[in-house]
Design an enzyme around this catalytic site. Sequence first.
Site, PDB file in Angstrom:
ATOM      1  N   CYS A 186      -1.335   3.895  -3.983  1.00 27.44           N
ATOM      2  CA  CYS A 186      -0.908   2.373  -3.866  1.00 27.44           C
ATOM      3  C   CYS A 186      -1.486   1.296  -3.052  1.00 27.44           C
ATOM      4  O   CYS A 186      -0.836   1.706  -2.042  1.00 27.44           O
ATOM      5  CB  CYS A 186       0.639   2.537  -3.979  1.00 27.44           C
ATOM      6  N   CYS A 216       1.643   0.472  -0.501  1.00 24.22           N
ATOM      7  CA  CYS A 216       2.235   1.755   0.685  1.00 24.22           C
ATOM      8  C   CYS A 216       0.976   2.407   1.221  1.00 24.22           C
ATOM      9  O   CYS A 216       0.966   2.129   2.186  1.00 24.22           O
ATOM     10  CB  CYS A 216       1.424   3.046  -0.367  1.00 24.22           C
TER      11      CYS A 216
END
Length: 122
Positions: free
Chosen positions: A30, A33
Site C-alpha cells: 500500500c 501506508c
Amino acid sequence: MSTVALTAADFEKTVTDNDIVLVDFWAAWCGPCRMFAPVYEKASRAHSDIVFGKVDTEAEQALAAAADITSIPTLMAFREGVLVFSQPGALPPQALEQVITAVRELDMDEVRASLATQSPGQ
C-alpha cells in the site's frame, strides 16, 4: 518508544492494558501506508506514554476483518479500552498530532456515559 507489531494474539490485551493505544492498519503493498509509516514512527518517538501499534493486514487478515477494515491505512485510537477514533487515509503530521491531542483531552466518563445511552446497532 517505537511502534510495536500487533497480532490477533496480543491486540485485545494491548488495547485494554494501556491508557492510550493508536493502531495503524497497513500493508506492505500500500503506497499511502508507506507514506504514513515515517509520520507514525516519528509520532511514536515523540509520545512515549502512548502505545503505537501496527497491524499488517496481510498477515492478520482475521484481525483486520474483525476490526471492519475496508481501506488502508486506517488509524484507530483507543482510550481506556474504548475505540474513540477510526479513520481511513494517511494523515499528515499535524493532523496526527490533532488526533493525539483530542484523544488525550477526552473526558472518558462522558464517553462511557454516551456509549451507555446508545441503543445496540447504532
